[in-house]
Design a protein around this motif. Sequence first.
Motif, PDB file in Angstrom:
ATOM      1  N   MET A  40       0.847  -1.172   0.000  1.00 12.57           N
ATOM      2  CA  MET A  40       0.000   0.000   0.000  1.00 12.57           C
ATOM      3  C   MET A  40       0.884   1.224   0.000  1.00 12.57           C
ATOM      4  SD  MET A  40      -3.048  -0.984   2.612  1.00 12.57           S
ATOM      5  CE  MET A  40      -3.114  -2.696   3.076  1.00 12.57           C
ATOM      6  N   ALA A  41       0.340   2.281  -0.566  1.00 16.23           N
ATOM      7  CA  ALA A  41       1.139   3.503  -0.632  1.00 16.23           C
ATOM      8  C   ALA A  41       0.233   4.724  -0.758  1.00 16.23           C
ATOM      9  CB  ALA A  41       2.092   3.448  -1.806  1.00 16.23           C
ATOM     10  N   ILE A  42       0.754   5.843  -0.278  1.00 12.07           N
ATOM     11  CA  ILE A  42       0.079   7.131  -0.404  1.00 12.07           C
ATOM     12  C   ILE A  42       1.087   8.111  -0.972  1.00 12.07           C
ATOM     13  CG2 ILE A  42      -0.989   9.044   0.833  1.00 12.07           C
ATOM     14  CD1 ILE A  42      -1.776   7.104   2.998  1.00 12.07           C
ATOM     15  N   SER A  43       0.670   8.870  -1.994  1.00 11.82           N
ATOM     16  CA  SER A  43       1.527   9.956  -2.475  1.00 11.82           C
ATOM     17  C   SER A  43       0.732  11.254  -2.404  1.00 11.82           C
ATOM     18  CB  SER A  43       2.037   9.690  -3.892  1.00 11.82           C
ATOM     19  OG  SER A  43       0.976   9.645  -4.805  1.00 11.82           O
ATOM     20  N   LYS A  44       1.436  12.333  -2.089  1.00 12.72           N
ATOM     21  CA  LYS A  44       0.800  13.638  -1.905  1.00 12.72           C
ATOM     22  C   LYS A  44       1.408  14.640  -2.875  1.00 12.72           C
ATOM     23  CE  LYS A  44       0.591  12.652   3.025  1.00 12.72           C
ATOM     24  NZ  LYS A  44       1.107  13.034   4.342  1.00 12.72           N
ATOM     25  N   TYR A  79       0.998  18.681  -3.484  1.00 17.53           N
ATOM     26  CA  TYR A  79       0.409  19.943  -3.059  1.00 17.53           C
ATOM     27  C   TYR A  79       0.321  20.886  -4.246  1.00 17.53           C
ATOM     28  CZ  TYR A  79       1.056  18.301   1.684  1.00 17.53           C
ATOM     29  OH  TYR A  79       0.993  17.558   2.841  1.00 17.53           O
ATOM     30  N   LEU A  80      -0.859  21.497  -4.422  1.00 12.18           N
ATOM     31  CA  LEU A  80      -1.055  22.427  -5.532  1.00 12.18           C
ATOM     32  C   LEU A  80      -0.723  23.840  -5.075  1.00 12.18           C
ATOM     33  CD1 LEU A  80      -4.413  21.078  -7.020  1.00 12.18           C
ATOM     34  CD2 LEU A  80      -2.063  20.410  -7.562  1.00 12.18           C
ATOM     35  N   LYS A  81       0.016  24.563  -5.911  1.00 14.72           N
ATOM     36  CA  LYS A  81       0.365  25.948  -5.580  1.00 14.72           C
ATOM     37  C   LYS A  81      -0.796  26.891  -5.866  1.00 14.72           C
ATOM     38  CE  LYS A  81       5.284  25.376  -6.337  1.00 14.72           C
ATOM     39  NZ  LYS A  81       6.446  25.737  -7.127  1.00 14.72           N
ATOM     40  N   SER A  82      -1.640  26.523  -6.842  1.00 16.30           N
ATOM     41  CA  SER A  82      -2.718  27.403  -7.273  1.00 16.30           C
ATOM     42  C   SER A  82      -3.960  27.345  -6.386  1.00 16.30           C
ATOM     43  CB  SER A  82      -3.123  27.063  -8.710  1.00 16.30           C
ATOM     44  OG  SER A  82      -3.543  25.710  -8.789  1.00 16.30           O
ATOM     45  N   ARG A  83      -4.098  26.261  -5.592  1.00 17.68           N
ATOM     46  CA  ARG A  83      -5.274  26.108  -4.735  1.00 17.68           C
ATOM     47  C   ARG A  83      -4.849  25.491  -3.405  1.00 17.68           C
ATOM     48  NH1 ARG A  83      -9.091  22.765  -8.598  1.00 17.68           N
ATOM     49  NH2 ARG A  83      -8.103  21.295  -7.233  1.00 17.68           N
ATOM     50  N   PRO A  84      -5.643  25.723  -2.338  1.00 18.24           N
ATOM     51  CA  PRO A  84      -5.269  25.184  -1.019  1.00 18.24           C
ATOM     52  C   PRO A  84      -5.677  23.723  -0.844  1.00 18.24           C
ATOM     53  CG  PRO A  84      -7.252  26.483  -0.811  1.00 18.24           C
ATOM     54  CD  PRO A  84      -6.814  26.596  -2.255  1.00 18.24           C
ATOM     55  N   VAL A  85      -5.313  22.884  -1.793  1.00 23.82           N
ATOM     56  CA  VAL A  85      -5.642  21.461  -1.716  1.00 23.82           C
ATOM     57  C   VAL A  85      -4.410  20.610  -1.991  1.00 23.82           C
ATOM     58  CG1 VAL A  85      -8.054  21.779  -2.424  1.00 23.82           C
ATOM     59  CG2 VAL A  85      -6.325  21.274  -4.133  1.00 23.82           C
ATOM     60  N   CYS A  86      -4.531  19.350  -1.623  1.00 17.92           N
ATOM     61  CA  CYS A  86      -3.485  18.370  -1.889  1.00 17.92           C
ATOM     62  C   CYS A  86      -4.126  17.218  -2.644  1.00 17.92           C
ATOM     63  CB  CYS A  86      -2.894  17.877  -0.574  1.00 17.92           C
ATOM     64  SG  CYS A  86      -1.597  16.641  -0.784  1.00 17.92           S
ATOM     65  N   LYS A  87      -3.509  16.796  -3.734  1.00 12.71           N
ATOM     66  CA  LYS A  87      -3.963  15.613  -4.457  1.00 12.71           C
ATOM     67  C   LYS A  87      -3.319  14.411  -3.784  1.00 12.71           C
ATOM     68  CE  LYS A  87      -4.934  17.256  -9.078  1.00 12.71           C
ATOM     69  NZ  LYS A  87      -4.710  16.981 -10.494  1.00 12.71           N
ATOM     70  N   VAL A  88      -4.153  13.565  -3.201  1.00 15.17           N
ATOM     71  CA  VAL A  88      -3.666  12.390  -2.486  1.00 15.17           C
ATOM     72  C   VAL A  88      -4.003  11.161  -3.328  1.00 15.17           C
ATOM     73  CG1 VAL A  88      -3.732  11.082  -0.349  1.00 15.17           C
ATOM     74  CG2 VAL A  88      -4.086  13.560  -0.295  1.00 15.17           C
ATOM     75  N   GLY A 130      -6.514   5.416  -6.857  1.00 15.96           N
ATOM     76  CA  GLY A 130      -7.432   6.536  -6.983  1.00 15.96           C
ATOM     77  C   GLY A 130      -6.845   7.770  -6.333  1.00 15.96           C
ATOM     78  N   THR A 131      -7.327   8.936  -6.776  1.00 11.63           N
ATOM     79  CA  THR A 131      -6.829  10.212  -6.278  1.00 11.63           C
ATOM     80  C   THR A 131      -7.986  11.060  -5.769  1.00 11.63           C
ATOM     81  OG1 THR A 131      -4.995  10.153  -7.852  1.00 11.63           O
ATOM     82  CG2 THR A 131      -5.513  12.288  -6.877  1.00 11.63           C
ATOM     83  N   LEU A 132      -7.795  11.657  -4.595  1.00  5.11           N
ATOM     84  CA  LEU A 132      -8.762  12.588  -4.018  1.00  5.11           C
ATOM     85  C   LEU A 132      -8.078  13.929  -3.804  1.00  5.11           C
ATOM     86  CD1 LEU A 132     -10.329  10.396  -1.173  1.00  5.11           C
ATOM     87  CD2 LEU A 132     -11.311  10.874  -3.413  1.00  5.11           C
ATOM     88  N   ALA A 155      -0.680   0.693   5.759  1.00  4.48           N
ATOM     89  CA  ALA A 155       0.577   0.380   6.456  1.00  4.48           C
ATOM     90  C   ALA A 155       1.517   1.583   6.498  1.00  4.48           C
ATOM     91  CB  ALA A 155       1.263  -0.801   5.792  1.00  4.48           C
ATOM     92  N   GLU A 156       1.440   2.469   5.499  1.00  4.01           N
ATOM     93  CA  GLU A 156       2.344   3.624   5.428  1.00  4.01           C
ATOM     94  C   GLU A 156       1.656   4.923   5.827  1.00  4.01           C
ATOM     95  OE1 GLU A 156       4.421   3.762   1.682  1.00  4.01           O
ATOM     96  OE2 GLU A 156       4.652   1.597   1.654  1.00  4.01           O
ATOM     97  N   ALA A 157       0.662   4.835   6.699  1.00  2.00           N
ATOM     98  CA  ALA A 157      -0.051   6.034   7.152  1.00  2.00           C
ATOM     99  C   ALA A 157       0.885   6.946   7.933  1.00  2.00           C
ATOM    100  CB  ALA A 157      -1.241   5.634   8.016  1.00  2.00           C
ATOM    101  N   ASP A 158       0.484   8.213   8.050  1.00  2.00           N
ATOM    102  CA  ASP A 158       1.272   9.177   8.818  1.00  2.00           C
ATOM    103  C   ASP A 158       1.196   8.883  10.312  1.00  2.00           C
ATOM    104  OD1 ASP A 158       2.043  10.589   6.515  1.00  2.00           O
ATOM    105  OD2 ASP A 158       0.171  11.733   6.535  1.00  2.00           O
ATOM    106  N   GLY A 159       0.219   8.099  10.711  1.00  2.00           N
ATOM    107  CA  GLY A 159       0.053   7.719  12.111  1.00  2.00           C
ATOM    108  C   GLY A 159      -1.215   6.902  12.264  1.00  2.00           C
TER     109      GLY A 159
END
Length: 99
Positions: free
Chosen positions: A1-5, A7-16, A55-57, A79-83
């Motif tokens: 399992m994996a998560i990639s982040k 961060y968008l400079k143009s909007r206050p969101v993160c594509k996860v 998938g991406t949110l 398994a690779e969560a931030d906590g």
Amino acid sequence: MAISKQYLKSRPVCKVTFTVPAEEAKKVAVVGDFNNWKANKESALKKLKNGNFKGTLELPKESTYEFKYIIDGSYVNEAEADGYKWNDYAGGENAVLEL
């Protein structure tokens, strides 16, 4: 399992992007407090030819979320969560995503 982040400079969101290896699974979704723990079309991950589900949110940054995967009806932590955080309602730990 994996998560990639991403961060968008143009909007206050993160594509996860969530990636779950589950070759034998038929359905995988990501649910959490960002979508009221609802497995629906938006939370469903797509199965790739290599057997992974992906998938991406887009989620607001500078936030913390609890989440789990639902793999064929069973709740599974990343398994690779931030906590991890104990949840009395679930009677177990949820994975934590920090943006």
